[in-house]
Enzyme design. Structure first.
Site, PDB file in Angstrom:
ATOM      1  N   GLY A 178      39.799   8.764 -17.582  1.00 53.18           N
ATOM      2  CA  GLY A 178      39.361  10.073 -17.119  1.00 53.18           C
ATOM      3  C   GLY A 178      38.104  10.074 -16.283  1.00 53.18           C
ATOM      4  O   GLY A 178      37.702  11.122 -15.759  1.00 53.18           O
ATOM      5  N   ARG A 228      28.054  32.938 -17.263  1.00 54.60           N
ATOM      6  CA  ARG A 228      27.933  33.959 -18.309  1.00 54.60           C
ATOM      7  C   ARG A 228      26.967  33.549 -19.415  1.00 54.60           C
ATOM      8  O   ARG A 228      26.485  34.389 -20.170  1.00 54.60           O
ATOM      9  CB  ARG A 228      29.316  34.259 -18.909  1.00 54.60           C
ATOM     10  CG  ARG A 228      30.176  35.141 -18.031  1.00 54.60           C
ATOM     11  CD  ARG A 228      31.583  35.295 -18.582  1.00 54.60           C
ATOM     12  NE  ARG A 228      32.378  34.091 -18.419  1.00 54.60           N
ATOM     13  CZ  ARG A 228      33.669  34.003 -18.675  1.00 54.60           C
ATOM     14  NH1 ARG A 228      34.309  35.076 -19.129  1.00 54.60           N
ATOM     15  NH2 ARG A 228      34.340  32.882 -18.496  1.00 54.60           N
ATOM     16  N   GLN A 229      26.676  32.256 -19.496  1.00 54.96           N
ATOM     17  CA  GLN A 229      25.731  31.778 -20.520  1.00 54.96           C
ATOM     18  C   GLN A 229      24.326  31.701 -19.893  1.00 54.96           C
ATOM     19  O   GLN A 229      23.735  30.638 -19.760  1.00 54.96           O
ATOM     20  CB  GLN A 229      26.177  30.426 -21.057  1.00 54.96           C
ATOM     21  CG  GLN A 229      27.525  30.487 -21.765  1.00 54.96           C
ATOM     22  CD  GLN A 229      27.922  29.149 -22.359  1.00 54.96           C
ATOM     23  OE1 GLN A 229      27.105  28.423 -22.900  1.00 54.96           O
ATOM     24  NE2 GLN A 229      29.211  28.818 -22.255  1.00 54.96           N
ATOM     25  N   ASP A 241      30.971  48.742 -17.409  1.00 52.46           N
ATOM     26  CA  ASP A 241      29.998  48.885 -18.497  1.00 52.46           C
ATOM     27  C   ASP A 241      28.672  49.335 -17.908  1.00 52.46           C
ATOM     28  O   ASP A 241      28.468  49.327 -16.689  1.00 52.46           O
ATOM     29  CB  ASP A 241      29.837  47.572 -19.286  1.00 52.46           C
ATOM     30  CG  ASP A 241      29.438  46.402 -18.400  1.00 52.46           C
ATOM     31  OD1 ASP A 241      28.496  46.543 -17.603  1.00 52.46           O
ATOM     32  OD2 ASP A 241      30.088  45.345 -18.497  1.00 52.46           O
ATOM     33  N   LYS A 250      30.974  51.062 -23.546  1.00 52.32           N
ATOM     34  CA  LYS A 250      31.742  50.141 -24.383  1.00 52.32           C
ATOM     35  C   LYS A 250      30.811  49.368 -25.302  1.00 52.32           C
ATOM     36  O   LYS A 250      29.602  49.295 -25.082  1.00 52.32           O
ATOM     37  CB  LYS A 250      32.545  49.162 -23.532  1.00 52.32           C
ATOM     38  CG  LYS A 250      31.692  48.103 -22.847  1.00 52.32           C
ATOM     39  CD  LYS A 250      32.528  47.103 -22.086  1.00 52.32           C
ATOM     40  CE  LYS A 250      31.623  45.982 -21.560  1.00 52.32           C
ATOM     41  NZ  LYS A 250      32.355  44.988 -20.790  1.00 52.32           N
ATOM     42  N   ARG A 265      30.529  45.508 -27.390  1.00 51.97           N
ATOM     43  CA  ARG A 265      31.060  44.133 -27.409  1.00 51.97           C
ATOM     44  C   ARG A 265      30.361  43.364 -28.524  1.00 51.97           C
ATOM     45  O   ARG A 265      29.141  43.453 -28.675  1.00 51.97           O
ATOM     46  CB  ARG A 265      30.809  43.454 -26.055  1.00 51.97           C
ATOM     47  CG  ARG A 265      31.358  42.036 -25.973  1.00 51.97           C
ATOM     48  CD  ARG A 265      30.800  41.297 -24.777  1.00 51.97           C
ATOM     49  NE  ARG A 265      31.227  41.842 -23.513  1.00 51.97           N
ATOM     50  CZ  ARG A 265      32.348  41.492 -22.882  1.00 51.97           C
ATOM     51  NH1 ARG A 265      33.146  40.598 -23.423  1.00 51.97           N
ATOM     52  NH2 ARG A 265      32.665  42.020 -21.733  1.00 51.97           N
ATOM     53  N   GLY A 301      41.050  39.602 -18.565  1.00 52.52           N
ATOM     54  CA  GLY A 301      41.475  40.938 -18.136  1.00 52.52           C
ATOM     55  C   GLY A 301      41.340  42.011 -19.193  1.00 52.52           C
ATOM     56  O   GLY A 301      41.688  43.169 -18.942  1.00 52.52           O
ATOM     57  N   GLY A 302      40.823  41.668 -20.368  1.00 55.75           N
ATOM     58  CA  GLY A 302      40.723  42.648 -21.446  1.00 55.75           C
ATOM     59  C   GLY A 302      39.810  43.817 -21.114  1.00 55.75           C
ATOM     60  O   GLY A 302      40.173  44.984 -21.292  1.00 55.75           O
ATOM     61  N   THR A 303      38.622  43.535 -20.598  1.00 53.61           N
ATOM     62  CA  THR A 303      37.656  44.588 -20.264  1.00 53.61           C
ATOM     63  C   THR A 303      38.199  45.528 -19.212  1.00 53.61           C
ATOM     64  O   THR A 303      38.193  46.750 -19.369  1.00 53.61           O
ATOM     65  CB  THR A 303      36.340  43.953 -19.759  1.00 53.61           C
ATOM     66  OG1 THR A 303      35.805  43.108 -20.765  1.00 53.61           O
ATOM     67  CG2 THR A 303      35.331  45.021 -19.397  1.00 53.61           C
TER      68      THR A 303
END
Length: 323
Positions: free
Chosen positions: A43, A101-102, A175, A199, A201, A233-235
């Site tokens: 790898g 996002r972190q 949001d 919302k 979370r 795609g949830g949000t």
């Protein structure tokens, strides 16, 4: 002994999204520099360039898509190879910044992985980073050097404005945290009204959102729901359903990064949105496409930014001074 300095632009592409690199090369009227790249049996990634890169202004383009860690590692190795081959300046072009996002700690004993990515590229030898629609602006401060933060909003807003010029539009943030971005959208669309989805979370449960209520005037209006990325795609789909339940005439989803993990395609195609408008910062294979999906090319924007950096021009001027 004296010599006249010569500037040479070379574009290098990783293996994650070669189609975008070819588009950018075409816009710049250059060719992607050939290289040998392969994996060993265990790898490990190997990269070697097929021609001299000494003294060049190198731009290494790689979208951090699945498998994300392989894409990041390959780009790091490409940068290291350029540094050791005496490239004059190395610019890392990441249309999608992995781990963005972190960018902060929600709880104790958590990493700030977005900072780690910046540190890794600096250590590898990057002089500059170019990215599109970072998850938060603060990520620009994680890299010890120039960061060109490109924005796809102008491209997306122009498409919405031209396609739905006769509609009464409300710009909706999914949001409260992205209301400022929605305000810029509203300005680009001619001062349209704003709304947002309230919302909650749970930070301990990724990709799970509880949508509460719509704040703002959406009844009988075309709602443009804007975000930087769509992962599962949830949000965005829950927000779409909430807007339609609140009386919206139609919903257009507009986002920059099409991560589209897991059930995202099924959710987007069945949530009731009239159109889903995305860009090609990440590859979207044919099997992940659906009838009401529109994909806009980000290549002209990336090419123009690369041109400005190479010519020591202004990247900010591409965004009316707002970058």
């Amino acid at each position: 002994m004296s010599a006249t300095p010569k500037k040479s632009l070379k574009l290098f592409s990783g293996s994650s999204h070669p189609e975008l690199a070819e588009e950018v090369a075409k816009q710049l009227d250059v060719t992607v520099t050939p290289q040998a790249a392969y994996k060993f049996a265990n790898g490990e990634i190997f990269v070697r360039y097929d021609e001299s890169v000494r003294g060049c202004d190198a731009f290494v383009i790689q979208s951090h898509c699945n498998p994300l860690n392989d894409a990041i590692m390959e780009q790091l190795i490409m940068v290291d190879a350029l540094k050791r081959a005496s490239a004059k300046r190395i610019t890392v072009v990441m249309p999608f910044y992995g781990y963005a996002r972190q960018d902060k700690k929600h709880k104790g004993r958590e990493p700030i992985s977005a900072r780690l990515i910046a540190d890794l590229f600096k250590t590898a030898g990057a002089d500059r980073i170019m990215a599109i629609d970072l998850h938060t602006d603060q990520i620009q401060g994680f890299f010890d050097g120039p960061v060109d933060h490109l924005m796809a909003q102008k491209l997306l807003a122009s498409y919405i404005r031209d396609t739905y010029s006769d509609e009464q539009i409300t710009v909706v943030s999914p949001d409260s945290g992205r209301v400022r971005v929605a305000e810029k959208w509203a300005d680009d669309l001619g001062g349209t009204p704003l709304a947002f989805i309230h919302k909650t979370r749970d930070p301990s449960k990724p990709n799970q959102v509880v949508t509460n209520r719509v704040v703002g005037d959406v009844e009988g209006r075309l709602c443009v729901l804007v975000d930087d990325m769509i992962d599962t795609g949830g949000t965005i789909t829950k927000a779409t359903e909430q807007l339609l339940a609140a009386g919206a005439k139609d919903v257009i989803i507009a986002a920059t990064h099409a991560v589209l993990s897991g059930p995202a395609v099924e959710r987007l195609s069945s949530c009731g949105a009239k159109e889903v408008v995305l860009t090609n910062t990440l590859p979207i294979p044919e099997e992940r496409r659906f009838p009401n999906l529109t994909v806009l090319s980000i290549a002209p924007l990336v090419a123009e930014a690369i041109h400005q950096v190479f010519e020591d021009g202004s990247v900010t001027s591409l965004f009316d001074g707002r970058a």
